[in-house]
Design a protein around this motif. Structure first.
Motif, PDB file in Angstrom:
ATOM      1  N   LYS A 254       0.839  -1.187   0.000  1.00 45.17           N
ATOM      2  CA  LYS A 254       0.000   0.000   0.000  1.00 45.17           C
ATOM      3  C   LYS A 254       0.875   1.238   0.000  1.00 45.17           C
TER       4      LYS A 254
ATOM      5  N   SER B 266       1.270   5.114   0.396  1.00 50.82           N
ATOM      6  CA  SER B 266       0.518   6.172   1.039  1.00 50.82           C
ATOM      7  C   SER B 266       1.471   7.214   1.592  1.00 50.82           C
TER       8      SER B 266
ATOM      9  N   ARG C  18       2.804   8.384  -5.045  1.00 56.27           N
ATOM     10  CA  ARG C  18       2.653   8.303  -3.590  1.00 56.27           C
ATOM     11  C   ARG C  18       3.747   7.416  -3.010  1.00 56.27           C
TER      12      ARG C  18
ATOM     13  N   THR D 222      -0.856   4.072  11.650  1.00 53.52           N
ATOM     14  CA  THR D 222      -1.653   4.420  10.475  1.00 53.52           C
ATOM     15  C   THR D 222      -1.377   5.869  10.068  1.00 53.52           C
ATOM     16  N   ASN D 223      -1.589   6.143   8.809  1.00 55.11           N
ATOM     17  CA  ASN D 223      -1.381   7.493   8.295  1.00 55.11           C
ATOM     18  C   ASN D 223      -2.591   8.354   8.622  1.00 55.11           C
ATOM     19  N   ARG D 224      -2.326   9.507   9.210  1.00 50.72           N
ATOM     20  CA  ARG D 224      -3.406  10.411   9.564  1.00 50.72           C
ATOM     21  C   ARG D 224      -3.084  11.810   9.067  1.00 50.72           C
TER      22      ARG D 224
ATOM     23  N   TYR E  70      -7.005  11.501   2.356  1.00 50.77           N
ATOM     24  CA  TYR E  70      -7.242  10.095   2.693  1.00 50.77           C
ATOM     25  C   TYR E  70      -6.062   9.258   2.210  1.00 50.77           C
ATOM     26  N   PRO E  71      -4.915   9.375   2.885  1.00 51.63           N
ATOM     27  CA  PRO E  71      -3.693   8.707   2.396  1.00 51.63           C
ATOM     28  C   PRO E  71      -3.751   7.196   2.421  1.00 51.63           C
ATOM     29  N   SER E  72      -4.566   6.624   3.282  1.00 50.58           N
ATOM     30  CA  SER E  72      -4.652   5.168   3.337  1.00 50.58           C
ATOM     31  C   SER E  72      -5.597   4.598   2.285  1.00 50.58           C
ATOM     32  N   GLY E  73      -6.303   5.476   1.591  1.00 48.21           N
ATOM     33  CA  GLY E  73      -7.223   5.010   0.564  1.00 48.21           C
ATOM     34  C   GLY E  73      -6.501   4.766  -0.745  1.00 48.21           C
ATOM     35  N   SER E  74      -7.248   4.360  -1.742  1.00 49.35           N
ATOM     36  CA  SER E  74      -6.673   4.090  -3.062  1.00 49.35           C
ATOM     37  C   SER E  74      -7.708   4.429  -4.124  1.00 49.35           C
TER      38      SER E  74
ATOM     39  N   ARG F  12       2.067   9.636  10.462  1.00 45.11           N
ATOM     40  CA  ARG F  12       1.695   8.374  11.088  1.00 45.11           C
ATOM     41  C   ARG F  12       1.315   8.616  12.537  1.00 45.11           C
TER      42      ARG F  12
END
Length: 232
Positions: free
Chosen positions: A88, A90, A231, A99-101, A153-157, A94
């Motif tokens: 992933k 992103s 990314r 998790t990336n926030r 939304y860095p954890s999205g795709s 962190r």
């Protein structure tokens, strides 16, 4: 030695640009070619925006080449920067849980600004034959909205399959309209295959708005894929 060479290169460019600036003389009257296009595009194509009329119709085949170059760039970036399976990609800050926030400012700002960016991109694409804008410019605006979306939304795709299909279909229809122009008009991407409509209205200038919309979809999809591939 390297610094001396760099300095000589900078000085050489400075001399070249200085000579260009010193010899610059603003034309007080339009050239014959400019007058021809300024009168021909509104009269023949029905497009108030002369630049869009030239790029989409008179230089339609060149525009196809430019879009093809952009497609090759997107494909090359995807090939070089594609991550491993299951990886992933992103970016962002962190949190304590790993998790990336993104910052609250980015997230809340994106929720407010994103709809306006996409709406403005659609406006630039659809009104390119009436005012400043067009497919390339509007597609870049849409891609900037995708960049903000990925920042918020860095954890999205994003769905690469959907973007690839959309980009491919836009390219196919673009070429098909060009072929229809050859068959039923006077040349490749001839806008006269559709009615001209009333001058200055949204649905006017023949097929120019349709071609501009296809360009915007294609450019927006390709730039979005490039942004997502960068990314890290």
């Amino acid at each position: 030695m390297r610094r001396v060479f760099s300095l000589l290169c900078v000085l050489s460019f400075a001399v070249i640009f200085a000579s260009l600036v010193s010899d610059y003389d603003e034309h007080q009257t339009l050239s014959a070619l400019a007058v021809h296009y300024l009168t021909e595009v509104p009269a023949d194509l029905g497009a108030p925006n002369v630049v869009t009329g030239i790029l989409i119709t008179f230089r339609g085949f060149d525009t196809l080449g430019e879009v093809a170059v952009l497609f090759m760039v997107a494909a090359s970036v995807g090939l070089l920067l594609a991550g491993e399976a299951g990886e992933k990609a992103s970016f962002g800050n962190r949190g304590s849980d790993g998790t990336n926030r993104p910052s609250e400012l980015v997230r809340n700002g994106a929720e407010v600004v994103l709809p306006l960016i996409f709406l403005f991109g659609a406006y630039v694409i659809m009104n390119g034959h009436l005012s400043a804008g067009g497919g390339f410019q509007g597609g870049a605006v849409v891609a900037s909205g995708v960049m903000l979306l990925l920042l918020a939304y860095p954890s999205g795709s994003i769905n690469h399959g959907f973007l690839s299909t959309t980009e491919s279909l836009a390219g196919v229809f673009y070429v098909l309209i060009g072929i229809v122009g050859i068959a039923f008009g006077s040349g490749f991407l001839d806008s006269h295959i559709l009615p001209r409509g009333n001058f200055g209205t949204l649905f006017s200038a023949g097929a120019i708005p349709l071609i501009s919309a296809l360009l915007g979809i294609k450019v927006g999809a390709e730039l979005s894929v490039i942004i997502d591939r960068f990314r890290s």
